[in-house]
Design a protein around this motif. Structure first.
Motif, mmCIF file in Angstrom:
data_model
loop_
_atom_site.group_PDB
_atom_site.id
_atom_site.type_symbol
_atom_site.label_atom_id
_atom_site.label_comp_id
_atom_site.label_asym_id
_atom_site.label_seq_id
_atom_site.Cartn_x
_atom_site.Cartn_y
_atom_site.Cartn_z
ATOM 1 N N ALA A 67 0.881 -1.166 0.000
ATOM 2 C CA ALA A 67 0.000 0.000 0.000
ATOM 3 C C ALA A 67 0.916 1.212 0.000
ATOM 4 N N THR A 68 0.723 2.093 -0.949
ATOM 5 C CA THR A 68 1.569 3.270 -1.072
ATOM 6 C C THR A 68 0.834 4.502 -0.589
ATOM 7 N N LEU A 69 1.440 5.188 0.348
ATOM 8 C CA LEU A 69 0.948 6.486 0.789
ATOM 9 C C LEU A 69 1.728 7.498 -0.039
ATOM 10 N N PHE A 70 1.072 8.108 -1.008
ATOM 11 C CA PHE A 70 1.758 8.970 -1.955
ATOM 12 C C PHE A 70 2.288 10.231 -1.289
ATOM 13 N N ALA A 71 3.350 10.771 -1.868
ATOM 14 C CA ALA A 71 4.058 11.914 -1.302
ATOM 15 C C ALA A 71 3.135 13.096 -1.037
ATOM 16 N N ASP A 72 2.211 13.374 -1.942
ATOM 17 C CA ASP A 72 1.344 14.542 -1.729
ATOM 18 C C ASP A 72 0.468 14.366 -0.490
ATOM 19 N N ALA A 73 0.000 13.161 -0.220
ATOM 20 C CA ALA A 73 -0.806 12.899 0.984
ATOM 21 C C ALA A 73 0.066 12.988 2.233
ATOM 22 N N VAL A 74 1.261 12.423 2.176
ATOM 23 C CA VAL A 74 2.174 12.457 3.321
ATOM 24 C C VAL A 74 2.571 13.901 3.634
ATOM 25 N N ILE A 75 2.951 14.640 2.604
ATOM 26 C CA ILE A 75 3.356 16.033 2.798
ATOM 27 C C ILE A 75 2.182 16.869 3.304
#
Length: 171
Positions: A67-75
């Protein structure tokens, strides 16, 4: 710190997908309870629950799931994640001195080996909390209604625990 994508693997990835409504948007055939809107929401809740309940879980690769938490969501959630990271560093290891815990929480940059170790700790708590959420929601559940009943009970129990720990002040 928390400035790029995060990958969750194994059974914990399956749990994230099961708990997030985003899964249904990405793949209609995957079973999903949708208790949280996005993967990042499951991750934050898992880290918080893991810390509060002192639950850690090692990396799991028993199933080939990611499952990938994309950079834009993390940031986008970076401030919340950093605060949670700092709280973890301040309370996780009581054997450290106050100065050492403050250093771990606030004084090192993302390239420091101690921050990488801190991120491993954060992810361990997140996995522990995610697993706890999954177990609580799926316990004795067969149908969607069972899942929703478990979620309702989970929220009620949390509310009761919160009220006991922080009673309302009388006017």
């Amino acid at each position: 710190m928390f400035d790029g994508e995060i990958k969750i693997t194994g059974k914990h990835a399956s749990y994230v997908k099961f708990l997030a409504a985003k899964t249904t948007q990405l793949n209609k055939g995957v079973p999903c309870v949708g208790a949280f809107k996005r993967y990042i929401d499951v991750y934050i809740a898992g880290a918080t629950i893991g810390l509060v309940k002192k639950l850690k879980s090692p990396i799991d690769n028993s199933v080939s799931e990611t499952a990938t938490l994309f950079a834009d969501a993390v940031i986008g959630e970076q401030e919340k994640l950093k605060i949670l990271y700092r709280i973890m560093q301040l309370i996780d290891d009581p054997s450290l001195s106050c100065d050492d815990r403050l250093d771990l929480a606030f004084r090192y940059d993302a390239d420091d080996a101690r921050v990488k170790k801190g991120m491993e700790l954060f992810n361990s708590y997140a996995r522990g909390g995610i697993q706890w959420l999954y177990d609580e929601i799926t316990q004795n559940a067969i149908t969607s209604d069972d899942y929703y009943e478990n979620i309702s009970n989970l929220v009620k129990n949390f509310s009761q625990d919160y009220e006991e720990a922080f009673p309302k002040e009388e006017d």
